[in-house]
Design a protein around this motif. Structure first.
Motif, PDB file in Angstrom:
ATOM      1  N   VAL A   1      -0.651   3.534   5.582  1.00  0.00           N
ATOM      2  CA  VAL A   1      -1.071   4.676   6.398  1.00  0.00           C
ATOM      3  C   VAL A   1      -1.315   5.861   5.474  1.00  0.00           C
ATOM      4  O   VAL A   1      -0.461   6.200   4.656  1.00  0.00           O
ATOM      5  N   LEU A   2      -2.478   6.481   5.614  1.00  0.00           N
ATOM      6  CA  LEU A   2      -2.749   7.775   4.976  1.00  0.00           C
ATOM      7  C   LEU A   2      -2.887   8.791   6.096  1.00  0.00           C
ATOM      8  O   LEU A   2      -3.646   8.585   7.040  1.00  0.00           O
TER       9      LEU A   2
ATOM     10  N   ILE B   1       6.534  -0.287   6.508  1.00  0.00           N
ATOM     11  CA  ILE B   1       5.200   0.314   6.415  1.00  0.00           C
ATOM     12  C   ILE B   1       5.241   1.371   5.312  1.00  0.00           C
ATOM     13  O   ILE B   1       6.169   2.180   5.242  1.00  0.00           O
ATOM     14  N   ARG B   2       4.249   1.365   4.440  1.00  0.00           N
ATOM     15  CA  ARG B   2       4.135   2.367   3.364  1.00  0.00           C
ATOM     16  C   ARG B   2       3.263   3.505   3.889  1.00  0.00           C
ATOM     17  O   ARG B   2       2.055   3.344   4.069  1.00  0.00           O
TER      18      ARG B   2
ATOM     19  N   PRO C   1      -6.344  -2.602   1.914  1.00  0.00           N
ATOM     20  CA  PRO C   1      -7.604  -2.818   2.644  1.00  0.00           C
ATOM     21  C   PRO C   1      -7.438  -2.668   4.154  1.00  0.00           C
ATOM     22  O   PRO C   1      -8.386  -2.320   4.857  1.00  0.00           O
ATOM     23  N   THR C   2      -6.233  -2.904   4.655  1.00  0.00           N
ATOM     24  CA  THR C   2      -5.950  -2.789   6.088  1.00  0.00           C
ATOM     25  C   THR C   2      -5.391  -1.412   6.468  1.00  0.00           C
ATOM     26  O   THR C   2      -4.959  -1.215   7.611  1.00  0.00           O
ATOM     27  N   ALA C   3      -5.402  -0.476   5.532  1.00  0.00           N
ATOM     28  CA  ALA C   3      -4.814   0.851   5.775  1.00  0.00           C
ATOM     29  C   ALA C   3      -5.536   1.574   6.906  1.00  0.00           C
ATOM     30  O   ALA C   3      -6.732   1.376   7.134  1.00  0.00           O
ATOM     31  N   ILE C   4      -4.766   2.414   7.593  1.00  0.00           N
ATOM     32  CA  ILE C   4      -5.338   3.253   8.637  1.00  0.00           C
ATOM     33  C   ILE C   4      -5.248   4.712   8.224  1.00  0.00           C
ATOM     34  O   ILE C   4      -4.400   5.097   7.418  1.00  0.00           O
TER      35      ILE C   4
ATOM     36  N   ILE D   1       1.153   3.525  15.052  1.00  0.00           N
ATOM     37  CA  ILE D   1       1.404   2.635  13.905  1.00  0.00           C
ATOM     38  C   ILE D   1       1.881   1.274  14.392  1.00  0.00           C
ATOM     39  O   ILE D   1       1.410   0.234  13.922  1.00  0.00           O
ATOM     40  N   GLU D   2       2.789   1.263  15.353  1.00  0.00           N
ATOM     41  CA  GLU D   2       3.291  -0.017  15.860  1.00  0.00           C
ATOM     42  C   GLU D   2       2.177  -0.805  16.546  1.00  0.00           C
ATOM     43  O   GLU D   2       2.099  -2.026  16.412  1.00  0.00           O
ATOM     44  N   GLU D   3       1.297  -0.131  17.263  1.00  0.00           N
ATOM     45  CA  GLU D   3       0.152  -0.816  17.880  1.00  0.00           C
ATOM     46  C   GLU D   3      -0.736  -1.473  16.828  1.00  0.00           C
ATOM     47  O   GLU D   3      -1.228  -2.581  17.019  1.00  0.00           O
ATOM     48  N   LYS D   4      -0.954  -0.790  15.724  1.00  0.00           N
ATOM     49  CA  LYS D   4      -1.885  -1.279  14.708  1.00  0.00           C
ATOM     50  C   LYS D   4      -1.278  -2.350  13.804  1.00  0.00           C
ATOM     51  O   LYS D   4      -1.994  -3.234  13.351  1.00  0.00           O
ATOM     52  N   PHE D   5       0.012  -2.256  13.507  1.00  0.00           N
ATOM     53  CA  PHE D   5       0.648  -3.185  12.566  1.00  0.00           C
ATOM     54  C   PHE D   5       1.644  -4.145  13.214  1.00  0.00           C
ATOM     55  O   PHE D   5       2.123  -5.069  12.553  1.00  0.00           O
TER      56      PHE D   5
END
Length: 190
Positions: free
Chosen positions: A104-105, A33-34, A142-145, A23-27
């Motif tokens: 994040v889902l 973060i939700r 839209p940017t969710a992972i 998560i930290e790498e991506k955001f």
């Protein structure tokens, strides 16, 4: 001799290191973060993610049928921790509410190792609305992972479309698990 909890029925701490790293790498951050966990929210992944999100300041939502919510004692403990870190803990049965604007889902398999075969059909039927699919992803940011600790049962807990999408970070997550666990072993081997 150091003993590391690699995985139990209640918690999966080694997976948590890889997940937070991903998560930290991506955001670029973990704060605010939700994070939505969908499926059996009372299993080791649901429990561990709720605890870690509370400790690290992520806004955690468990999106599941009420009978698969985490234990109330653990929820209350996490809410106390969250009050100190700025995180929030939310439980919902509503998929639209649970996935709305998520960053994040995350899901896991719906039937764990060691559970009897007769559990499969009823658990899958109960959790069908909580599958991570294109509609769930479209309701998120839209940017969710998409994250999954693997193995995944494609077509059950997640669709192929999501698993193979640009939003899926499961392979990065798997690589990060290898490196984070090596780090644990290096730290305790001294």
């Amino acid at each position: 001799v150091p003993v590391c909890n690699g995985l139990t029925d209640e918690f999966h701490p080694t997976q948590m290191l890889a997940d937070m790293l991903t998560i930290e790498e991506k955001f670029g951050t973990l704060k605010n973060i939700r994070f939505t966990y969908m499926g059996d929210a009372r299993n080791n992944m649901g429990n561990s993610l709720m605890v870690l999100c509370a400790k690290m300041g992520l806004h955690f939502t468990a999106c599941a049928p009420k009978e698969l919510f985490p234990a109330e004692e653990l929820v209350e403990e996490c809410r106390k921790i969250a009050a100190e870190t700025g995180a929030t803990i939310r439980l919902t049965e509503d998929v639209n509410e649970g996935t709305k604007d998520a960053d994040v889902l995350y899901t896991d398999i719906w039937v764990s190792m060691g559970e009897p075969d007769e559990v499969w059909e009823s658990r899958i039927n109960l959790l069908k609305p909580y599958q991570i699919n294109a509609a769930a992803m479209a309701n998120a940011q839209p940017t969710a992972i998409f994250m999954h600790c693997l193995p995944a049962y494609r077509g059950i807990d997640v669709t192929d479309e999501v698993m193979e999408s640009e939003q899926s970070v499961v392979w990065d997550q798997g690589e990060n698990r290898m490196h984070s666990i090596k780090g644990i072993l290096a730290a305790v081997a001294r």
